[in-house]
Design a protein around this motif. Structure first.
Motif, PDB file in Angstrom:
ATOM      1  N   ALA A 264      66.525  16.967  31.279  1.00 47.37           N
ATOM      2  CA  ALA A 264      67.087  15.798  30.591  1.00 47.37           C
ATOM      3  C   ALA A 264      68.057  15.054  31.502  1.00 47.37           C
ATOM      4  CB  ALA A 264      67.779  16.230  29.310  1.00 47.37           C
ATOM      5  N   GLY A 265      68.880  15.801  32.239  1.00 54.33           N
ATOM      6  CA  GLY A 265      69.807  15.161  33.159  1.00 54.33           C
ATOM      7  C   GLY A 265      69.098  14.450  34.294  1.00 54.33           C
ATOM      8  N   GLN A 266      68.037  15.080  34.805  1.00 54.54           N
ATOM      9  CA  GLN A 266      67.283  14.476  35.905  1.00 54.54           C
ATOM     10  C   GLN A 266      66.611  13.187  35.455  1.00 54.54           C
ATOM     11  OE1 GLN A 266      64.217  16.904  37.978  1.00 54.54           O
ATOM     12  NE2 GLN A 266      62.873  15.160  37.492  1.00 54.54           N
ATOM     13  N   LEU A 267      65.978  13.220  34.294  1.00 51.20           N
ATOM     14  CA  LEU A 267      65.275  12.043  33.801  1.00 51.20           C
ATOM     15  C   LEU A 267      66.227  10.889  33.497  1.00 51.20           C
ATOM     16  CD1 LEU A 267      62.600  13.676  31.469  1.00 51.20           C
ATOM     17  CD2 LEU A 267      62.297  12.802  33.790  1.00 51.20           C
ATOM     18  N   ALA A 268      67.431  11.232  33.044  1.00 59.44           N
ATOM     19  CA  ALA A 268      68.417  10.191  32.754  1.00 59.44           C
ATOM     20  C   ALA A 268      68.835   9.463  34.026  1.00 59.44           C
ATOM     21  CB  ALA A 268      69.632  10.802  32.072  1.00 59.44           C
ATOM     22  N   ALA A 269      68.805  10.178  35.159  1.00 61.07           N
ATOM     23  CA  ALA A 269      69.235   9.585  36.426  1.00 61.07           C
ATOM     24  C   ALA A 269      68.096   8.956  37.209  1.00 61.07           C
ATOM     25  CB  ALA A 269      69.913  10.658  37.283  1.00 61.07           C
ATOM     26  N   ASP A 270      66.854   9.242  36.821  1.00 65.00           N
ATOM     27  CA  ASP A 270      65.702   8.735  37.571  1.00 65.00           C
ATOM     28  C   ASP A 270      65.592   7.217  37.465  1.00 65.00           C
ATOM     29  OD1 ASP A 270      64.643  10.910  38.834  1.00 65.00           O
ATOM     30  OD2 ASP A 270      63.124  11.349  37.309  1.00 65.00           O
ATOM     31  N   PRO A 271      65.071   6.569  38.502  1.00 62.91           N
ATOM     32  CA  PRO A 271      64.830   5.114  38.419  1.00 62.91           C
ATOM     33  C   PRO A 271      63.793   4.806  37.354  1.00 62.91           C
ATOM     34  CG  PRO A 271      63.759   6.055  40.341  1.00 62.91           C
ATOM     35  CD  PRO A 271      64.611   7.138  39.774  1.00 62.91           C
ATOM     36  N   ARG A 272      63.889   3.609  36.790  1.00 63.64           N
ATOM     37  CA  ARG A 272      63.006   3.229  35.704  1.00 63.64           C
ATOM     38  C   ARG A 272      62.275   1.932  36.054  1.00 63.64           C
ATOM     39  NH1 ARG A 272      64.121   5.687  30.891  1.00 63.64           N
ATOM     40  NH2 ARG A 272      63.409   3.876  29.718  1.00 63.64           N
ATOM     41  N   ILE A 273      61.125   1.768  35.446  1.00 61.18           N
ATOM     42  CA  ILE A 273      60.341   0.557  35.659  1.00 61.18           C
ATOM     43  C   ILE A 273      60.089  -0.061  34.284  1.00 61.18           C
ATOM     44  CG2 ILE A 273      58.349  -0.395  36.899  1.00 61.18           C
ATOM     45  CD1 ILE A 273      58.043   2.149  38.376  1.00 61.18           C
ATOM     46  N   ASP A 274      61.150  -0.226  33.532  1.00 61.72           N
ATOM     47  CA  ASP A 274      61.026  -0.697  32.150  1.00 61.72           C
ATOM     48  C   ASP A 274      60.324  -2.046  32.055  1.00 61.72           C
ATOM     49  OD1 ASP A 274      62.311   1.566  31.279  1.00 61.72           O
ATOM     50  OD2 ASP A 274      64.277   0.625  31.125  1.00 61.72           O
ATOM     51  N   THR A 280      53.497  -4.995  30.188  1.00 60.98           N
ATOM     52  CA  THR A 280      52.211  -4.384  29.869  1.00 60.98           C
ATOM     53  C   THR A 280      51.954  -4.424  28.368  1.00 60.98           C
ATOM     54  OG1 THR A 280      52.183  -2.932  31.800  1.00 60.98           O
ATOM     55  CG2 THR A 280      50.916  -2.209  29.895  1.00 60.98           C
ATOM     56  N   ALA A 281      52.980  -4.074  27.585  1.00 60.11           N
ATOM     57  CA  ALA A 281      52.835  -4.108  26.126  1.00 60.11           C
ATOM     58  C   ALA A 281      52.518  -5.513  25.637  1.00 60.11           C
ATOM     59  CB  ALA A 281      54.108  -3.586  25.470  1.00 60.11           C
ATOM     60  N   PRO A 295      52.351   4.071  28.483  1.00 59.35           N
ATOM     61  CA  PRO A 295      52.983   5.264  29.048  1.00 59.35           C
ATOM     62  C   PRO A 295      54.502   5.142  29.113  1.00 59.35           C
ATOM     63  CG  PRO A 295      51.008   4.739  30.271  1.00 59.35           C
ATOM     64  CD  PRO A 295      51.213   3.610  29.310  1.00 59.35           C
ATOM     65  N   GLY A 296      54.992   3.914  29.308  1.00 58.43           N
ATOM     66  CA  GLY A 296      56.445   3.719  29.357  1.00 58.43           C
ATOM     67  C   GLY A 296      57.109   3.976  28.019  1.00 58.43           C
ATOM     68  N   THR A 297      56.540   3.437  26.932  1.00 57.65           N
ATOM     69  CA  THR A 297      57.144   3.665  25.617  1.00 57.65           C
ATOM     70  C   THR A 297      56.956   5.115  25.169  1.00 57.65           C
ATOM     71  OG1 THR A 297      55.106   2.831  24.578  1.00 57.65           O
ATOM     72  CG2 THR A 297      56.920   1.281  24.858  1.00 57.65           C
ATOM     73  N   ALA A 298      55.836   5.724  25.574  1.00 55.79           N
ATOM     74  CA  ALA A 298      55.632   7.142  25.261  1.00 55.79           C
ATOM     75  C   ALA A 298      56.659   7.990  25.994  1.00 55.79           C
ATOM     76  CB  ALA A 298      54.219   7.567  25.652  1.00 55.79           C
TER      77      ALA A 298
END
Length: 315
Positions: A264-274, A280-281, A295-298
């Motif tokens: 959870a900590g790693q994912l919170a710090a990972d770069p995002r491509i929101d 795409t949506a 995949p982004g919203t999932a």
């Protein structure tokens, strides 16, 4: 049956019976599609009884828009109505479909420019001018190939691209055209490595780990996408277990409470491509319908479920 003494007819009579011009009959004859049976003493073309049926078939095939080379292939079959005809018409149907799709994109692009405020027209023209109609997805695929882990096996990469690269709709509305144009601009703009850092998950050791990770994530995203589509709030369950297992398997770790907390900590710090997933949506969602899951919203749904679970465990 022709009533002349020799059972043949002139080019004019044949054209009249078939409902075409003499010029058309001459064109087919000169191209070997309608052989003449003989020549008169004056050198005029004469045609036999079979020519009328063949000429009518030629007219029918050409009315479907088939080019001469494809008509020749059909006529080379004995009855002119077998497998070759099916293949040729199917190919022509696909071509017509592509042309219709291109026209629909052009129409939606014109409406996009016509209906927007005058101050936005220059920018919209710049955006839609950078994409064809229908647009190519190659820039999106290149974007993801540069972003995915290095040395990821081709099969695993292809499977991920099939999910991540949005396919343009055949009949878009102006908003979908604008979303795809913005998406194209997003993935083609120049950027440095610092602007597109790789997630920590990409540091999993070796191609095998990457394959395991992305195969597991694809399954988790599919499960979570069904929940997103139904409007279900994030929660622990099969979807989250599949998500965590993908990372644990890639890292060679066990799925424990401590591992979930670290993840959870790693994912919170990972770069995002929101922005990519937002656009795409917009591209894939039909007008007037709720946004389709990506995949982004999932991923966001799964991360929210993981974050809430680890926060509850820590408290």
């Amino acid at each position: 049956m022709f009533t002349s003494p020799d059972g043949l007819c002139s080019i004019g009579d044949l054209a009249e019976r078939a409902g075409v011009t003499v010029k058309t009959v001459r064109f087919y004859s000169d191209n070997g599609l309608l052989p003449e049976s003989a020549r008169s003493a004056g050198g005029h073309r004469r045609y036999g009884p079979d020519s009328l049926g063949r000429l009518r078939l030629l007219r029918s095939l050409r009315s479907l828009g088939l080019p001469v080379r494809e008509v020749r292939r059909v006529l080379d079959e004995e009855d002119g109505a077998g497998r070759v005809l099916e293949d040729v018409v199917a190919g022509q149907l696909r071509e017509v479909g592509s042309q219709l799709t291109a026209l629909r994109w052009r129409e939606a692009g014109m409406r996009l420019v016509l209906e927007c405020p005058s101050g936005e027209r220059a920018e919209r023209l710049r955006l839609i001018g950078a994409v064809a109609g229908p647009p190519s997805t190659a820039p999106l695929a290149r974007f993801w190939r540069a972003w995915l882990p290095p040395r990821m096996p081709a099969r695993a990469t292809a499977a991920f691209l099939e999910v991540a690269v949005v396919q343009p709709p055949d009949a878009p509305d102006p908003a979908q055209v604008l979303a795809f144009a913005r998406l194209n601009a997003l993935v083609t703009r120049p950027c440095t490595g610092a602007e597109r850092p790789q997630p920590e998950a990409h540091k999993a050791s070796g191609p095998r780990a990457s394959t395991v990770l992305y195969a597991g994530l694809a399954q988790a995203y599919e499960l979570a996408g069904a929940q997103v589509r139904r409007g279900v709030e994030p929660h622990p369950g099969e979807e989250l277990d599949s998500f965590v297992d993908a990372y644990a398997s890639a890292y060679g770790s066990r799925d424990t409470t401590a591992f979930r907390g670290l993840l959870a900590g790693q994912l919170a710090a990972d770069p995002r491509i929101d922005r990519y997933w937002e656009l795409t949506a917009e591209v894939i969602t039909a007008p007037g319908r709720p946004p389709e899951p990506t995949p982004g919203t999932a991923h966001d749904w799964l991360f929210a479920a993981l974050d809430a679970q680890t926060a509850a465990a820590a408290g």
